[in-house]
Design an enzyme around this catalytic site. Structure first.
Site: not given
Ligand code: THU
Length: 131
Positions: A43, A53, A55, A90, A93
């Site tokens: 979001i 993120c 997760e 990441c 997370c």
């Molecule tokens: N993002 C995630 O949802 N999870 C992760 O572990 C890394 C990145 C999202 C955050 C952002 O909306 C997009 O990926 C680009 O970084």
């Protein structure tokens, strides 16, 4: 719940992603030890740093509903629902996972087709910080 079923749920969750800035759609499906699944998507926000993120969306939904025992999480991500590479969570997370999960918590890093990596939290975040 098979690995593939959990990955398919993560793919469905990615369809809800709110990612107008990066275009990067991420979905997560978090499996509890008693077999419940919590879905999450990323979001984003115009101010960037409030972005959450996929997760962490799934974890915060689950923990806010009283869940504390987790078995596995499946994650997929890519530009506009094109999951062409393995998606690994990441660092932020991973640290949130560390708060609630043991070293053997399983992370299924999905990509298109039948391929996915299955790694443990201990492998993804060795020597992780806890109080
Ligand atoms: N993002 C995630 O949802 N999870 C992760 O572990 C890394 C990145 C999202 C955050 C952002 O909306 C997009 O990926 C680009 O970084």
């Amino acid at each position: 719940m098979t690995d593939r079923e959990l990955i398919d749920l993560a793919k469905n969750a990615a369809e809800k992603a709110y990612a107008p800035y990066s275009g990067y759609t991420v979905g997560a499906a978090l499996l509890t030890k008693n077999g419940k699944v919590y879905l999450g998507c990323n979001i984003e926000n115009a101010s960037y740093t409030p972005t959450n993120c996929a997760e962490r969306t799934a974890f915060f939904k689950a923990v806010s509903e009283g869940e504390k025992d987790f078995e596995a999480i499946a994650v997929v991500g890519g530009k506009s629902l094109d999951f062409k590479d393995y998606f690994t969570p990441c660092g932020v997370c991973r640290q949130v996972m560390k708060e609630f999960c043991d070293e053997d918590f399983k992370i299924l890093a999905g990509k298109n087709g039948e391929e996915y990596l299955k790694v443990s939290l201990g492998e993804l975040l060795p020597f992780g910080f806890t109080l």
